[in-house]
Design an enzyme around this catalytic site. Structure first.
Site, PDB file in Angstrom:
ATOM      1  N   ASP A  51     -10.992   6.301   2.120  1.00  0.00           N
ATOM      2  CA  ASP A  51     -10.499   7.660   2.375  1.00  0.00           C
ATOM      3  C   ASP A  51     -11.618   8.670   2.566  1.00  0.00           C
ATOM      4  O   ASP A  51     -11.489   9.608   3.355  1.00  0.00           O
ATOM      5  CB  ASP A  51      -9.593   8.116   1.224  1.00  0.00           C
ATOM      6  CG  ASP A  51      -8.212   7.489   1.333  1.00  0.00           C
ATOM      7  OD1 ASP A  51      -8.081   6.482   2.055  1.00  0.00           O
ATOM      8  OD2 ASP A  51      -7.272   8.009   0.702  1.00  0.00           O
ATOM      9  N   ASN A  95      -4.616   6.029   6.380  1.00  0.00           N
ATOM     10  CA  ASN A  95      -3.525   6.409   5.472  1.00  0.00           C
ATOM     11  C   ASN A  95      -4.081   7.355   4.400  1.00  0.00           C
ATOM     12  O   ASN A  95      -3.661   7.335   3.253  1.00  0.00           O
ATOM     13  CB  ASN A  95      -2.921   5.147   4.832  1.00  0.00           C
ATOM     14  CG  ASN A  95      -1.602   5.443   4.112  1.00  0.00           C
ATOM     15  OD1 ASN A  95      -1.033   6.523   4.268  1.00  0.00           O
ATOM     16  ND2 ASN A  95      -1.130   4.500   3.312  1.00  0.00           N
ATOM     17  N   ASP A 319      -0.584   9.844 -10.482  1.00  0.00           N
ATOM     18  CA  ASP A 319      -1.367   8.680 -10.048  1.00  0.00           C
ATOM     19  C   ASP A 319      -1.558   7.692 -11.187  1.00  0.00           C
ATOM     20  O   ASP A 319      -1.880   6.528 -10.954  1.00  0.00           O
ATOM     21  CB  ASP A 319      -2.758   9.122  -9.553  1.00  0.00           C
ATOM     22  CG  ASP A 319      -2.744   9.448  -8.075  1.00  0.00           C
ATOM     23  OD1 ASP A 319      -1.713   9.208  -7.425  1.00  0.00           O
ATOM     24  OD2 ASP A 319      -3.776   9.945  -7.585  1.00  0.00           O
ATOM     25  N   GLU A 347       1.268   6.198  -0.912  1.00  0.00           N
ATOM     26  CA  GLU A 347       0.785   5.032  -0.179  1.00  0.00           C
ATOM     27  C   GLU A 347       1.943   4.090   0.152  1.00  0.00           C
ATOM     28  O   GLU A 347       1.984   3.447   1.175  1.00  0.00           O
ATOM     29  CB  GLU A 347      -0.271   4.296  -1.000  1.00  0.00           C
ATOM     30  CG  GLU A 347      -1.673   4.854  -0.871  1.00  0.00           C
ATOM     31  CD  GLU A 347      -1.905   6.125  -1.659  1.00  0.00           C
ATOM     32  OE1 GLU A 347      -0.919   6.741  -2.123  1.00  0.00           O
ATOM     33  OE2 GLU A 347      -3.074   6.531  -1.792  1.00  0.00           O
ATOM     34  N   HIS A 407      -3.607   0.608  -3.584  1.00  0.00           N
ATOM     35  CA  HIS A 407      -4.696   0.297  -4.515  1.00  0.00           C
ATOM     36  C   HIS A 407      -4.258   0.399  -5.969  1.00  0.00           C
ATOM     37  O   HIS A 407      -4.671  -0.391  -6.811  1.00  0.00           O
ATOM     38  CB  HIS A 407      -5.875   1.231  -4.232  1.00  0.00           C
ATOM     39  CG  HIS A 407      -5.511   2.692  -4.188  1.00  0.00           C
ATOM     40  ND1 HIS A 407      -6.261   3.669  -4.745  1.00  0.00           N
ATOM     41  CD2 HIS A 407      -4.439   3.340  -3.651  1.00  0.00           C
ATOM     42  CE1 HIS A 407      -5.692   4.840  -4.539  1.00  0.00           C
ATOM     43  NE2 HIS A 407      -4.592   4.661  -3.881  1.00  0.00           N
ATOM     44  N   ARG A 408      -3.391   1.353  -6.272  1.00  0.00           N
ATOM     45  CA  ARG A 408      -3.027   1.551  -7.686  1.00  0.00           C
ATOM     46  C   ARG A 408      -2.082   0.449  -8.185  1.00  0.00           C
ATOM     47  O   ARG A 408      -2.098   0.097  -9.351  1.00  0.00           O
ATOM     48  CB  ARG A 408      -2.418   2.936  -7.915  1.00  0.00           C
ATOM     49  CG  ARG A 408      -3.369   4.031  -7.481  1.00  0.00           C
ATOM     50  CD  ARG A 408      -3.275   5.287  -8.295  1.00  0.00           C
ATOM     51  NE  ARG A 408      -4.247   6.235  -7.784  1.00  0.00           N
ATOM     52  CZ  ARG A 408      -5.542   6.215  -8.074  1.00  0.00           C
ATOM     53  NH1 ARG A 408      -6.021   5.309  -8.891  1.00  0.00           N
ATOM     54  NH2 ARG A 408      -6.369   7.091  -7.551  1.00  0.00           N
ATOM     55  N   LYS A 439      -9.612   1.511  -1.208  1.00  0.00           N
ATOM     56  CA  LYS A 439      -9.218   2.888  -0.854  1.00  0.00           C
ATOM     57  C   LYS A 439      -9.916   3.909  -1.746  1.00  0.00           C
ATOM     58  O   LYS A 439     -10.366   4.944  -1.285  1.00  0.00           O
ATOM     59  CB  LYS A 439      -7.702   3.018  -0.961  1.00  0.00           C
ATOM     60  CG  LYS A 439      -7.164   4.343  -0.479  1.00  0.00           C
ATOM     61  CD  LYS A 439      -5.648   4.275  -0.428  1.00  0.00           C
ATOM     62  CE  LYS A 439      -5.007   5.628  -0.271  1.00  0.00           C
ATOM     63  NZ  LYS A 439      -5.144   6.224   1.033  1.00  0.00           N
TER      64      LYS A 439
END
Ligand code: DC
Length: 671
Positions: A51, A95, A319, A347, A407-408, A439
């Protein structure tokens, strides 16, 4: 790394320094603000991930000078005070939500621009309309490539600068839209931003406002509208330190919940009262049983003392809800996570993703994945304890966790998979597409691996100006080690003895003065310094001509050496209990006397000319050769290349090359 990564459970405690990258949110805001500042800014500790690279590439494409040094986590950017060099460009934002929203508002500053922006399929579906409507009301034309009004990407932006006046923004689905407008507000005098309704993730808006102030343009709220009372270009900052990522830190706060007793993880640079709202996760973790301690500029987390469920609202730091959701099946009671409806447009649909994958493990989730698919407005999840179910689901093979390019999702299930569920080290979770962690956290799996390593001791010896300190410092930073410079110990003691009027010619004066010295340790970043009565002497005092002239003579006295031996050896325990993955200690007798059983022993060398030149370049008058002669010929612990130590001659090697060589020795020792 293949497409599927089987997570190896931690058989023992997790210990060491968790290496957390810089915050994505802070890095991308700082890039925009630095580009809008009038001159050169250097960002330190910046994140290099997909990102941030997207935003860096876009700024370069627009004609900005952006110099990125990835190995040093440093970015140099020359801002143009609101001017954008290129009037036409085609940009792709992948993204990356921040890049998408921030750039869209940023481009509208151009008085006569014509830009095309597009993103991945997932980005095309993410909300943009609130921002586009606000920008249109300030003079921009937001069109599809075919020329009709646009609600998102692909987007053609025809810009004419932002006109004075108030714009209203519906940022109910993403606070990034409001942040995007706030950052350009000071550049357009008279521009103000009113929020329609409320927004999610408010701490991110606060982060934006605080960072605008860091760059010299504070914003205020006036009757509900945001304005900049003193508009103009942002001020460049010679150095802006990016905080480590608080959302990424949540995985390492969570890890000691699932790893063995005596786990101890240190998170350096983590500030619970910093810019990032996601630091609030620390309080939730504590409520669930985390044994977490704040220090200056760091936190340490030990094995959790309990695994308590509960009811939590994650709206402001959503997050991190995935981190707790993944731990939830191991807690003693159900966990309810509220206020997370907006994460369904991130995402991926994050609520649906977590519910689907937990159900794949056999865990009960309410509402179920099926209900979430039908009802898009559900915004809370309850997850029930599920050890037995997970055991059954993973009896024969690891459960394959799908990650939806998120990613999370990948990182949070990796923490759950680190738990030794079967009690025999049997892997039970496999993560699909593990590289999606790139990411925000490209080194995530390496950072996780480093925490299972055994504690490592590295001894570095060598003559004066042989590069011991610069090498040891860089190795410490790269491998999460605590750095100890024992030369500084001898220098501190020398300085103290000189001020007590003791001299090497009069051993009695030395013997009388030594017991009055009170030794302690102060850890700053990776470095542990000797304190005398609580004070760390300044570097200039330790390298004064007087100290340079007599340090080797004091260091040759066995009284002085014995006074420091025990202290120096005790630093191994200091490093261990402070949560470092190991220690790197430098001096003259480290591999031979202080840590003869160190796993890695190195003797650094360089030719005499190079060493004298190095000291001269540091502006120091230091007779390195005569000091070496004294240090090598004394009877008490003379400087030697310890048996079995690896000699590295760095006369013609760069620092990076030496650090790499040491890295190879470390890798061998860890095998
Ligand atoms: O690394 P340095 O130049 O700062 O060290 C200063 C002096 O301290 C050096 O001349 C010898 C002494 N010293 C020592 O005798 N044993 C050590 N382990 C480290 C330093």
């Amino acid at each position: 790394m293949s497409d599927v990564l089987v997570i190896r459970p931690f058989a023992g405690p997790a210990r060491g320094l968790a290496r957390i990258p810089g915050s994505k949110s802070v890095t991308n805001r700082a890039l925009v603000l630095a580009a809008l500042a009038d001159g050169e800014t250097i960002l330190e500790g910046a994140l290099f991930s997909r990102d941030t690279r997207i935003l860096i590439a876009a700024l370069q494409e627009l004609g900005f000078s952006v110099d990125a040094d990835e190995s040093a986590c440093r970015i140099k950017l020359i801002g143009l005070g609101g001017r954008i060099p290129k009037a036409k460009a085609k940009l792709h934002v992948g993204n990356a939500g921040t890049a998408a929203r921030f750039l869209t508002a940023f481009l509208c500053l151009h008085p006569a621009g014509d830009y095309e922006i597009d993103g991945d399929a997932a980005m095309r579906a993410r909300p943009m309309a609130g921002l586009l409507r606000a920008l249109e009301s300030a003079g921009a034309k937001c069109l599809t490539p075919a020329g009709s009004p646009a609600d998102g990407f692909p987007l053609r932006l025809v810009t004419s600068g932002l006109v004075n006046g108030e714009v209203s923004c519906d940022a109910s689905s993403s606070s990034q839209m409001l942040s995007a407008l706030l950052m350009v507000a000071p550049i357009a005098p008279g521009f103000s931003v009113r929020l329609i309704g409320t927004t999610v993730s408010e701490p991110f808006v606060e982060m934006t406002a605080k960072m605008c102030a860091h760059f010299g343009r504070p914003l205020i709220q006036n009757h509900g509208a945001w304005i900049c009372p003193q508009p103009g270009a942002y001020r460049p900052l010679s150095v802006y330190a990016v905080e480590p990522d608080a959302s990424a830190a949540s995985y390492f706060i969570a890890l000691p919940a699932v790893t063995g007793k005596k786990s101890l993880i240190r998170l350096a640079g983590y500030d619970v009262s910093g810019l990032q709202g996601d630091t609030a996760f620390a309080a939730i973790a504590k409520a669930c049983g985390a044994d977490l301690h704040e220090e200056t500029g760091a936190i340490t987390v030990r094995s959790w003392s309990a695994l308590r469920g509960g009811d939590f609202n994650f709206n402001a730091f959503s997050d991190t809800f995935l981190t707790l959701a993944a731990l939830a099946p191991l807690l003693d009671k159900p966990v309810t996570l509220r206020g997370i409806g907006h994460t369904r447009h991130q995402e991926t649909d994050r609520m649906l993703a977590m519910a689907t994958e937990l159900e794949r493990l056999g865990v009960r989730v309410e509402p179920s994945a099926q209900s979430l698919r039908v009802n898009k407005s559900l915004d809370a999840l309850t997850i029930y304890p599920g050890r037995e179910a997970m055991l059954a689901a993973s009896q024969n093979a690891p459960v394959q966790i799908h990650t939806y390019e998120d990613h999370r999702v990948a990182m949070s299930f990796s923490i759950l998979g680190s738990y030794d569920l079967h009690g025999n080290g049997q892997p039970w979770i496999a993560i699909h597409d593990p590289l999606c962690t790139g990411k925000t956290f490209p080194g995530f799996f390496t950072a996780l691996e480093q925490l299972r390593g055994t504690f490592l001791r590295i001894a570095v010896d060598g003559g004066a100006a042989s590069g011991k300190s610069s090498t040891s410092r860089a190795v410490a930073a790269a491998h999460g080690l605590m750095h100890v410079d024992t030369g500084a110990h001898y220098r501190s003691v020398t300085r103290a003895l000189l001020s007590a009027s003791a001299t090497p010619d009069n051993p009695r004066s030395v013997i009388a003065a030594l017991p009055t010295l009170q030794l302690g340790t102060k850890i700053t970043g990776h470095s542990a310094q000797l304190t005398l009565s609580g004070w760390v002497p300044m570097d200039a005092e330790l390298r004064s001509p007087e100290v340079n002239a007599s340090v080797s003579r004091f260091a040759a006295m066995s009284e002085v050496r014995h006074f420091l031996f025990a202290y120096q050896r005790s630093q191994v325990e200091v490093a261990r209990s402070a949560g470092f993955s190991g220690i790197i200690m430098e001096g003259r007798d480290i591999g031979s006397i202080i840590m003869p059983d160190a796993e890695v022993r190195i003797f650094l060398e360089a030719d005499a000319q190079a060493r004298t030149a190095r000291r001269a370049a540091e502006g120091q008058a230091d007779a390195v050769l005569s000091r070496d002669q004294q240090d090598a010929s004394r009877s008490a612990a003379p400087m030697v290349c310890a048996e079995g130590a690896t000699r590295i001659d760095n006369t013609t090697l760069s620092l990076l090359a030496v650090v790499e060589k040491v890295g190879q020795l470390i890798a061998q020792a860890r095998r």
